[in-house]
Design a protein around this motif. Structure first.
Motif, PDB file in Angstrom:
ATOM      1  N   GLY A 161      -0.054  -6.884  -7.683  1.00 26.48           N
ATOM      2  CA  GLY A 161      -0.546  -7.198  -9.173  1.00 26.48           C
ATOM      3  C   GLY A 161       0.348  -7.681 -10.052  1.00 26.48           C
ATOM      4  O   GLY A 161       0.117  -8.044 -11.516  1.00 26.48           O
ATOM      5  N   HIS A 162       1.634  -7.811  -9.606  1.00 24.39           N
ATOM      6  CA  HIS A 162       2.879  -8.378 -10.621  1.00 24.39           C
ATOM      7  C   HIS A 162       2.918  -9.683 -10.755  1.00 24.39           C
ATOM      8  O   HIS A 162       2.489 -10.468  -9.764  1.00 24.39           O
ATOM      9  CB  HIS A 162       4.457  -7.827 -10.032  1.00 24.39           C
ATOM     10  CG  HIS A 162       4.160  -6.249 -10.093  1.00 24.39           C
ATOM     11  ND1 HIS A 162       5.471  -5.607  -9.538  1.00 24.39           N
ATOM     12  CD2 HIS A 162       3.402  -5.309 -10.447  1.00 24.39           C
ATOM     13  CE1 HIS A 162       5.196  -4.322  -9.450  1.00 24.39           C
ATOM     14  NE2 HIS A 162       3.978  -4.236 -10.069  1.00 24.39           N
ATOM     15  N   GLY A 163       3.230 -10.386 -11.831  1.00 23.44           N
ATOM     16  CA  GLY A 163       3.407 -11.622 -11.863  1.00 23.44           C
ATOM     17  C   GLY A 163       4.559 -12.401 -11.547  1.00 23.44           C
ATOM     18  O   GLY A 163       4.816 -13.416 -11.479  1.00 23.44           O
ATOM     19  N   ARG A 164       5.675 -11.333 -11.365  1.00 22.58           N
ATOM     20  CA  ARG A 164       7.049 -11.960 -10.679  1.00 22.58           C
ATOM     21  C   ARG A 164       7.636 -10.837  -9.983  1.00 22.58           C
ATOM     22  O   ARG A 164       7.444  -9.504 -10.315  1.00 22.58           O
ATOM     23  CB  ARG A 164       7.683 -12.552 -12.074  1.00 22.58           C
ATOM     24  CG  ARG A 164       8.138 -11.408 -13.018  1.00 22.58           C
ATOM     25  CD  ARG A 164       8.758 -12.045 -14.232  1.00 22.58           C
ATOM     26  NE  ARG A 164      10.108 -12.862 -14.138  1.00 22.58           N
ATOM     27  CZ  ARG A 164      10.643 -13.484 -14.827  1.00 22.58           C
ATOM     28  NH1 ARG A 164      10.241 -13.751 -16.146  1.00 22.58           N
ATOM     29  NH2 ARG A 164      11.580 -14.056 -14.559  1.00 22.58           N
ATOM     30  N   ALA A 215      10.820  -0.785  -8.036  1.00 23.38           N
ATOM     31  CA  ALA A 215      10.809  -0.505  -6.349  1.00 23.38           C
ATOM     32  C   ALA A 215      11.806  -1.444  -5.745  1.00 23.38           C
ATOM     33  O   ALA A 215      11.881  -2.729  -6.127  1.00 23.38           O
ATOM     34  CB  ALA A 215       9.426  -0.715  -5.919  1.00 23.38           C
ATOM     35  N   LEU A 216      12.726  -1.104  -4.894  1.00 26.22           N
ATOM     36  CA  LEU A 216      13.914  -1.591  -4.317  1.00 26.22           C
ATOM     37  C   LEU A 216      13.291  -2.215  -2.915  1.00 26.22           C
ATOM     38  O   LEU A 216      13.022  -1.091  -2.072  1.00 26.22           O
ATOM     39  CB  LEU A 216      15.127  -1.058  -4.466  1.00 26.22           C
ATOM     40  CG  LEU A 216      16.392  -1.636  -3.908  1.00 26.22           C
ATOM     41  CD1 LEU A 216      16.727  -2.962  -4.869  1.00 26.22           C
ATOM     42  CD2 LEU A 216      17.647  -0.698  -3.785  1.00 26.22           C
ATOM     43  N   GLU A 239      17.172   3.863 -12.117  1.00 24.96           N
ATOM     44  CA  GLU A 239      17.022   4.654 -11.009  1.00 24.96           C
ATOM     45  C   GLU A 239      15.742   4.379 -10.137  1.00 24.96           C
ATOM     46  O   GLU A 239      14.609   4.602 -10.645  1.00 24.96           O
ATOM     47  CB  GLU A 239      16.957   5.937 -11.369  1.00 24.96           C
ATOM     48  CG  GLU A 239      16.755   6.981 -10.172  1.00 24.96           C
ATOM     49  CD  GLU A 239      16.980   8.483 -10.437  1.00 24.96           C
ATOM     50  OE1 GLU A 239      15.887   9.336 -10.226  1.00 24.96           O
ATOM     51  OE2 GLU A 239      17.815   9.017 -11.011  1.00 24.96           O
ATOM     52  N   PRO A 240      15.763   3.492  -9.124  1.00 24.82           N
ATOM     53  CA  PRO A 240      14.468   3.205  -8.197  1.00 24.82           C
ATOM     54  C   PRO A 240      13.381   4.232  -7.977  1.00 24.82           C
ATOM     55  O   PRO A 240      14.045   5.432  -7.582  1.00 24.82           O
ATOM     56  CB  PRO A 240      14.978   2.320  -7.296  1.00 24.82           C
ATOM     57  CG  PRO A 240      16.304   2.025  -7.603  1.00 24.82           C
ATOM     58  CD  PRO A 240      16.968   2.992  -8.493  1.00 24.82           C
ATOM     59  N   VAL A 241      12.373   4.042  -8.178  1.00 23.30           N
ATOM     60  CA  VAL A 241      11.322   5.137  -7.959  1.00 23.30           C
ATOM     61  C   VAL A 241      11.067   5.163  -6.363  1.00 23.30           C
ATOM     62  O   VAL A 241      10.510   6.066  -5.846  1.00 23.30           O
ATOM     63  CB  VAL A 241       9.863   5.157  -8.834  1.00 23.30           C
ATOM     64  CG1 VAL A 241      10.420   5.276 -10.210  1.00 23.30           C
ATOM     65  CG2 VAL A 241       9.325   3.898  -8.481  1.00 23.30           C
ATOM     66  N   ALA A 242      11.164   3.998  -5.677  1.00 23.26           N
ATOM     67  CA  ALA A 242      10.792   3.975  -4.308  1.00 23.26           C
ATOM     68  C   ALA A 242      11.820   2.690  -3.789  1.00 23.26           C
ATOM     69  O   ALA A 242      12.138   2.097  -4.418  1.00 23.26           O
ATOM     70  CB  ALA A 242       9.411   3.795  -4.112  1.00 23.26           C
ATOM     71  N   ALA A 252       0.875  -1.266   0.117  1.00 21.70           N
ATOM     72  CA  ALA A 252       0.194   0.000   0.031  1.00 21.70           C
ATOM     73  C   ALA A 252       0.863   1.233  -0.045  1.00 21.70           C
ATOM     74  O   ALA A 252       0.513   2.195  -0.609  1.00 21.70           O
ATOM     75  CB  ALA A 252      -1.117   0.025   1.172  1.00 21.70           C
ATOM     76  N   ARG A 253       2.067   1.340   0.617  1.00 19.46           N
ATOM     77  CA  ARG A 253       2.864   2.522   0.595  1.00 19.46           C
ATOM     78  C   ARG A 253       3.721   2.454  -0.583  1.00 19.46           C
ATOM     79  O   ARG A 253       3.867   3.672  -0.924  1.00 19.46           O
ATOM     80  CB  ARG A 253       3.953   2.306   1.917  1.00 19.46           C
ATOM     81  CG  ARG A 253       3.326   2.250   3.249  1.00 19.46           C
ATOM     82  CD  ARG A 253       4.313   1.900   4.365  1.00 19.46           C
ATOM     83  NE  ARG A 253       3.989   1.851   5.787  1.00 19.46           N
ATOM     84  CZ  ARG A 253       3.580   3.037   6.485  1.00 19.46           C
ATOM     85  NH1 ARG A 253       3.957   4.070   6.094  1.00 19.46           N
ATOM     86  NH2 ARG A 253       2.743   2.747   7.592  1.00 19.46           N
ATOM     87  N   LEU A 254       3.928   1.386  -1.349  1.00 17.46           N
ATOM     88  CA  LEU A 254       4.416   1.461  -2.582  1.00 17.46           C
ATOM     89  C   LEU A 254       3.851   1.752  -3.796  1.00 17.46           C
ATOM     90  O   LEU A 254       4.157   2.206  -4.757  1.00 17.46           O
ATOM     91  CB  LEU A 254       5.334   0.227  -2.686  1.00 17.46           C
ATOM     92  CG  LEU A 254       6.525   0.066  -1.944  1.00 17.46           C
ATOM     93  CD1 LEU A 254       7.046  -1.294  -2.231  1.00 17.46           C
ATOM     94  CD2 LEU A 254       7.476   1.129  -2.011  1.00 17.46           C
ATOM     95  N   ARG A 255       2.405   1.368  -3.528  1.00 14.71           N
ATOM     96  CA  ARG A 255       1.309   1.649  -4.646  1.00 14.71           C
ATOM     97  C   ARG A 255       1.343   3.174  -5.380  1.00 14.71           C
ATOM     98  O   ARG A 255       1.524   3.104  -6.454  1.00 14.71           O
ATOM     99  CB  ARG A 255      -0.040   1.146  -4.344  1.00 14.71           C
ATOM    100  CG  ARG A 255      -0.663   1.105  -5.610  1.00 14.71           C
ATOM    101  CD  ARG A 255      -2.146   0.348  -5.117  1.00 14.71           C
ATOM    102  NE  ARG A 255      -1.901  -1.122  -4.858  1.00 14.71           N
ATOM    103  CZ  ARG A 255      -2.103  -1.916  -3.582  1.00 14.71           C
ATOM    104  NH1 ARG A 255      -2.274  -0.998  -2.561  1.00 14.71           N
ATOM    105  NH2 ARG A 255      -1.516  -3.019  -3.622  1.00 14.71           N
ATOM    106  N   PRO A 256       1.469   4.196  -4.581  1.00 14.37           N
ATOM    107  CA  PRO A 256       1.525   5.630  -5.249  1.00 14.37           C
ATOM    108  C   PRO A 256       2.614   5.859  -6.050  1.00 14.37           C
ATOM    109  O   PRO A 256       2.580   6.863  -6.704  1.00 14.37           O
ATOM    110  CB  PRO A 256       1.490   6.195  -3.908  1.00 14.37           C
ATOM    111  CG  PRO A 256       0.887   5.642  -2.758  1.00 14.37           C
ATOM    112  CD  PRO A 256       1.353   4.215  -3.067  1.00 14.37           C
ATOM    113  N   PHE A 257       3.646   5.074  -5.812  1.00 14.99           N
ATOM    114  CA  PHE A 257       4.835   5.071  -6.887  1.00 14.99           C
ATOM    115  C   PHE A 257       4.788   4.429  -8.079  1.00 14.99           C
ATOM    116  O   PHE A 257       5.516   4.706  -8.981  1.00 14.99           O
ATOM    117  CB  PHE A 257       6.208   4.736  -6.266  1.00 14.99           C
ATOM    118  CG  PHE A 257       6.476   5.439  -4.853  1.00 14.99           C
ATOM    119  CD1 PHE A 257       7.259   6.570  -5.126  1.00 14.99           C
ATOM    120  CD2 PHE A 257       6.175   5.295  -3.733  1.00 14.99           C
ATOM    121  CE1 PHE A 257       7.682   7.445  -3.749  1.00 14.99           C
ATOM    122  CE2 PHE A 257       6.510   5.835  -2.595  1.00 14.99           C
ATOM    123  CZ  PHE A 257       7.330   7.133  -2.438  1.00 14.99           C
TER     124      PHE A 257
END
Length: 242
Positions: free
Chosen positions: A101-104, A151-152, A176-179, A72-77
């Protein structure tokens, strides 16, 4: 509590007093007030301590709650792919990716497979290990990262050393990770390490649980301030978490 009883149960809000002093466990709080009892580990000098979390020893219910919260915290990114850091971060990263919702997801590793290349690796240190390691990304996974919002994810951010290695590895593949996400942020002593790499990184960090530095008193453990940097003379090298 017995050692194997920790990390097994999510308690309702207010089940445990959170003002201290604490005897053997610290009641970490989720945003909604639910609590997770974490064992307190004394640092090298015996005066200070930290709450500990080992996600691969947690119950499925606790892992699920942490993954739900972090997703939930990462979803806005709007991440397209989750990259997990070894070792314990892999357990959390897989669960977070599924909830997004990712497959992997893309796991990094410290075990060099014969098809890996040194150019896609960086030195990695951690307060939980006493030997030099290298952090690798599988070259076959590069198409999953190129041009994607990454996201890392790690289990715990403590000194920041593991996350800095992860960021350096991502830079090696032009990502460059977004989060940056973690189940636990142990104090804020990781901030200077990330800021030294780039001032953009501390503001991209999110965590489900935020832990203060604890100080031992005659009455028990009490929470110190969560300001940047440890108090002078504290040794964190024997900290049982990252």
């Amino acid at each position: 509590m017995q050692p194997h009883d920790f990390w097994q149960t999510i308690h309702p809000a207010g089940a445990h007093a959170d003002a201290g002093p604490f005897v053997e466990a610290y009641p970490a709080r989720f945003t909604d007030g639910r609590q997770l009892l974490l064992p307190i580990r004394a640092l090298a000098d015996g005066r200070y301590g930290l709450a500990s979390l080992i996600v691969n020893q947690a119950s499925f219910a606790v892992l699920s709650a942490l993954a739900d919260d972090l997703a939930a915290r990462l979803r806005p990114f709007s991440p397209d792919v989750v990259v997990g850091l070894p070792t314990l971060g892999l357990t959390l990263a897989a669960a977070v990716a599924e909830r997004l919702g990712h497959g992997r997801y893309v796991p990094c590793g410290t075990s060099r497979k014969f098809w890996y290349v040194e150019e896609l690796s960086v030195p990695m240190s951690s307060v939980t290990t006493h030997h030099a390691r290298r952090l690798y990304v599988d070259p076959r996974m590069l198409p999953l990262l190129e041009g994607r919002r990454v996201a890392l994810v790690d289990d715990v951010i403590s000194s920041g050393a593991s996350i800095v290695a992860g960021l350096r590895l991502m830079a090696a593949v032009a990502v460059e990770p977004v989060a940056i996400g973690a189940a636990m942020l142990q104090t804020e002593r990781w901030r200077p390490a990330l800021a030294e790499l780039s001032p953009i990184w501390p503001d991209r960090v999110v965590g489900s649980l935020v832990m203060p530095l604890l100080e031992r008193t005659d009455a028990g453990w009490i929470a110190e301030d969560q300001g940047i940097g440890p108090k002078r003379g504290i040794r964190f090298s024997e900290n049982p978490t990252r």
